[in-house]
Design an enzyme around this catalytic site. Structure first.
Site, PDB file in Angstrom:
ATOM      1  N   GLU A  22       0.886  -1.171   0.000  1.00 54.11           N
ATOM      2  CA  GLU A  22       0.000   0.000   0.000  1.00 54.11           C
ATOM      3  C   GLU A  22       0.922   1.219   0.000  1.00 54.11           C
ATOM      4  OE1 GLU A  22      -1.793   2.898   0.306  1.00 54.11           O
ATOM      5  OE2 GLU A  22      -2.154   2.586   2.444  1.00 54.11           O
TER       6      GLU A  22
ATOM      7  N   CYS B 242      -1.937   9.044   2.237  1.00 53.91           N
ATOM      8  CA  CYS B 242      -1.602   8.533   0.902  1.00 53.91           C
ATOM      9  C   CYS B 242      -2.697   8.869  -0.101  1.00 53.91           C
ATOM     10  CB  CYS B 242      -1.352   7.033   0.971  1.00 53.91           C
ATOM     11  SG  CYS B 242      -2.637   6.140   1.821  1.00 53.91           S
TER      12      CYS B 242
HETATM   13  P1  NAD Z   1      10.460   7.004   4.761  1.00 51.69           P
HETATM   14  O1  NAD Z   1      10.400   6.521   3.346  1.00 51.69           O
HETATM   15  O2  NAD Z   1      11.743   7.034   5.475  1.00 51.69           O
HETATM   16  O3  NAD Z   1       9.460   6.126   5.669  1.00 51.69           O
HETATM   17  C1  NAD Z   1       8.133   5.862   5.324  1.00 51.69           C
HETATM   18  C2  NAD Z   1       7.684   4.630   6.109  1.00 51.69           C
HETATM   19  O4  NAD Z   1       8.380   3.485   5.635  1.00 51.69           O
HETATM   20  C3  NAD Z   1       8.039   4.707   7.601  1.00 51.69           C
HETATM   21  O5  NAD Z   1       6.995   4.129   8.328  1.00 51.69           O
HETATM   22  C4  NAD Z   1       9.317   3.902   7.732  1.00 51.69           C
HETATM   23  O6  NAD Z   1       9.434   3.303   8.999  1.00 51.69           O
HETATM   24  C5  NAD Z   1       9.137   2.855   6.673  1.00 51.69           C
HETATM   25  N1  NAD Z   1      10.376   2.385   6.070  1.00 51.69           N
HETATM   26  C6  NAD Z   1      11.344   3.132   5.497  1.00 51.69           C
HETATM   27  N2  NAD Z   1      12.329   2.358   5.039  1.00 51.69           N
HETATM   28  C7  NAD Z   1      11.986   1.070   5.314  1.00 51.69           C
HETATM   29  C8  NAD Z   1      12.582  -0.201   5.059  1.00 51.69           C
HETATM   30  N3  NAD Z   1      13.735  -0.322   4.386  1.00 51.69           N
HETATM   31  N4  NAD Z   1      11.937  -1.306   5.511  1.00 51.69           N
HETATM   32  C9  NAD Z   1      10.753  -1.222   6.153  1.00 51.69           C
HETATM   33  N5  NAD Z   1      10.144  -0.048   6.399  1.00 51.69           N
HETATM   34  C10 NAD Z   1      10.736   1.083   5.981  1.00 51.69           C
HETATM   35  O7  NAD Z   1       9.865   8.436   4.731  1.00 51.69           O
HETATM   36  P2  NAD Z   1       9.159   9.339   5.821  1.00 51.69           P
HETATM   37  O8  NAD Z   1       9.792  10.673   5.796  1.00 51.69           O
HETATM   38  O9  NAD Z   1       8.961   8.669   7.131  1.00 51.69           O
HETATM   39  O10 NAD Z   1       7.763   9.440   5.090  1.00 51.69           O
HETATM   40  C11 NAD Z   1       7.687  10.186   3.922  1.00 51.69           C
HETATM   41  C12 NAD Z   1       7.277   9.406   2.724  1.00 51.69           C
HETATM   42  O11 NAD Z   1       6.805   8.108   3.039  1.00 51.69           O
HETATM   43  C13 NAD Z   1       6.117  10.128   2.089  1.00 51.69           C
HETATM   44  O12 NAD Z   1       6.569  10.939   1.052  1.00 51.69           O
HETATM   45  C14 NAD Z   1       5.175   9.070   1.667  1.00 51.69           C
HETATM   46  O13 NAD Z   1       5.352   8.810   0.286  1.00 51.69           O
HETATM   47  C15 NAD Z   1       5.580   7.841   2.385  1.00 51.69           C
HETATM   48  N6  NAD Z   1       4.591   7.419   3.381  1.00 51.69           N
HETATM   49  C16 NAD Z   1       3.465   6.852   2.901  1.00 51.69           C
HETATM   50  C17 NAD Z   1       2.490   6.449   3.782  1.00 51.69           C
HETATM   51  C18 NAD Z   1       1.228   5.823   3.272  1.00 51.69           C
HETATM   52  O14 NAD Z   1       0.237   5.859   3.966  1.00 51.69           O
HETATM   53  N7  NAD Z   1       1.231   5.213   2.084  1.00 51.69           N
HETATM   54  C19 NAD Z   1       2.676   6.630   5.136  1.00 51.69           C
HETATM   55  C20 NAD Z   1       3.850   7.212   5.608  1.00 51.69           C
HETATM   56  C21 NAD Z   1       4.812   7.600   4.704  1.00 51.69           C
END
Ligand code: NAD
Length: 478
Positions: A250, A284
């Site tokens: 997702e 999202c």
């Molecule tokens: P990020 O990409 O660092 O993290 C986003 C999420 O992914 C966090 O919950 C993080 O713990 C998890 N994550 C990151 N790298 C991972 C890995 N290698 N393995 C497992 N989990 C991992 O970015 P952020 O600054 O925390 O969030 C910003 C971006 O993340 C946004 O631009 C958005 O696109 C995306 N995001 C999407 C949703 C959603 O509901 N689809 C929710 C949160 C963040």
């Protein structure tokens, strides 16, 4: 308000990390540390893997009716505890208390929905070519699941994965969000209090990439489910593919909102002056690219600017607050970078565009016009309180722009023409489209994307299937 540190929940017990390591947790409204969460190492993950295997061996043998009644009991407990859970959520996530309460109560509805689904995991009887043969398809749980859930809806994103897995008879290790650990922990406690046996649900925190790269390839884990960015989703899907693990992804979106000249513009303004700024735009399905027919464009922009300026930004505990802070400084900087890039390339800042103060991570509700596809923000998910408004003359052009990006999660459309609504419903490339109202994200309807936004639905009658495998059994009397 009291905020308790969060431990790891492994094999039915809350415990610190074996190494004793912690990660600090901040209140995004103040930027101050409010507590900490245990940081798992591979030693902790090994314990969780042993626990989840034992949990699965027990839970898959538990009757579906029993699983369903435990899930319903958990729903009741969450509703009873909603006020306290919502406070924890607001403290660590920043969203207004009313939003936090709505999210918490919805977790009860998600559990109820999946309790019902547990009782409907029907197999199939297939007419055989010989009258003595019985051909049956059984639906069985796929096995222990590793789930990764983010900080924007810490309760909702966690319960969707937990409830589907438990309903199907799977056990699960959830890697919760380190930014907002205590609200998912409250959910897990409610499940435990409702009677979910030890090992069936495990909750860990740590360095996300370390945990996913350890759990996904591990032979105990049979399925991974991730909610987060497209980039990370692709990495995890690739890793899972290498190890032949099923996945649900997702991922992000960049939702178009098509507003036709026959729409009730003032009603649309009122809807989005609230909905755009829910969770400070960190959703999202956040409405992002507003494509407005030129005849009503100026009226829409004028109303939307007034609506955005009227949004009271502040601490989620203040009853007047309509929008809380962004989750952390990294997000403030990311949003600011995209807004600055757009303005430098000629976009017009109609309102907002700056951080508010330097305490906490508040950002102004922001509207940009004069946009161009070359701007980063027209391609990358802003994931913040930023709306991008562009005019269109022909519906064809709006549909082309809506479908221009590789993502396709949520979409919104407003028109009083049944013909136009029918066309948009068929031609917009998105997993979900809501026409003339806002109606996505309920437990009983599908939730998920297409294209780069991922695959696998987290709602409705499709949502349990990814946690099940089919086994064909053919037999005849011996
Ligand atoms: P990020 O990409 O660092 O993290 C986003 C999420 O992914 C966090 O919950 C993080 O713990 C998890 N994550 C990151 N790298 C991972 C890995 N290698 N393995 C497992 N989990 C991992 O970015 P952020 O600054 O925390 O969030 C910003 C971006 O993340 C946004 O631009 C958005 O696109 C995306 N995001 C999407 C949703 C959603 O509901 N689809 C929710 C949160 C963040």
């Amino acid at each position: 308000m009291q905020y308790e540190d969060t431990g790891l929940y492994i094999g039915g017990e809350w415990r610190p990390a074996i190494s004793g390591a912690f990660i600090p947790v901040e209140n995004p409204a103040t930027g101050q540390q409010i507590g900490q969460v245990a940081k798992a190492s591979t030693d902790d993950l090994d314990l969780a893997l042993t626990a989840v295997q034992a949990g699965f061996d027990l839970w898959r043998r538990t009757a579906a009716f029993e699983r369903a009644s435990i899930l319903r009991r958990a729903a009741t407990l969450i509703r009873e505890r909603a006020d306290r859970i919502a406070e924890i959520l607001t403290l660590e996530q920043g969203k207004p208390l009313t939003e936090a309460r709505t999210e918490t109560l919805l977790a009860g509805d998600v559990l109820d929905w999946f309790a019902g689904e547990a009782q409907r995991t029907y197999g199939q009887l297939i007419p055989a070519r010989s009258p003595s043969v019985t051909q049956a398809v059984h639906k069985l749980p796929v096995g222990p699941v590793a789930a990764f859930t983010p900080w924007n809806f810490p309760i909702n994103q966690t319960i969707r994965k937990l409830a589907a897995a438990l309903a199907a008879g799977c056990a699960i290790i959830v890697k919760g969000p380190e930014e907002t650990p205590a609200s998912p922990a409250a959910l897990v406690q409610a499940l435990a209090d409702a009677g979910v046996p030890a090992g069936v649900v495990n909750l860990v925190y740590g360095v996300p990439a370390e945990i996913s790269s350890y759990l996904i390839p591990h032979p105990v884990i049979r399925k991974a489910s991730f909610t987060g960015s497209v980039a990370v989703g692709k990495q995890l899907a690739e890793l899972a593919g290498r190890h032949m693990k099923r996945t649900t992804m997702e991922l992000g979106g960049h939702a178009p909102v098509i507003i036709c000249d026959d729409a009730d513009v003032q009603a649309v303004v009122a809807l989005f002056s609230a909905f755009k700024f829910r969770a400070a735009g960190q959703t999202c399905i956040s409405p992002t690219r507003f494509l407005v027919h030129r005849k009503v464009h100026d009226e829409f922009v004028e109303g939307f600017i007034a609506g955005a300026r009227n949004v009271k930004v502040g601490d989620g505990f203040d009853p007047a607050t309509r929008m809380g802070p962004l989750i952390n400084l990294k997000r403030v900087q990311a949003v600011q970078g995209m807004v600055d890039d757009a303005v430098a390339k000629g976009a017009k800042l109609e309102t907002g565009g700056r951080r508010i103060g330097d305490t906490g991570y508040f950002y102004e509700p922001t509207i940009l016009t004069g946009l161009d596809p070359a701007m980063r923000i027209m391609n990358e998910e802003p994931f913040g309180p930023v709306a991008l408004v562009s005019p269109f003359d022909e519906l064809d052009a709006a549909i082309t722009e809506a479908n221009r990006l590789p993502v396709g999660l949520g979409a919104f459309a407003f028109t009083s023409s049944a013909r136009t609504a029918h066309r948009l419903a068929n031609e917009i490339e998105s997993g979900m489209i809501t026409i003339n109202h806002i109606g996505m994200g309920l437990p009983e309807v599908p939730f998920g994307g297409i294209k780069d936004s991922g695959y696998g639905s987290e709602g409705g009658s499709d949502a349990i299937e990814p946690y099940l495998v089919s086994r064909f059994v053919t037999s005849q009397p011996g």
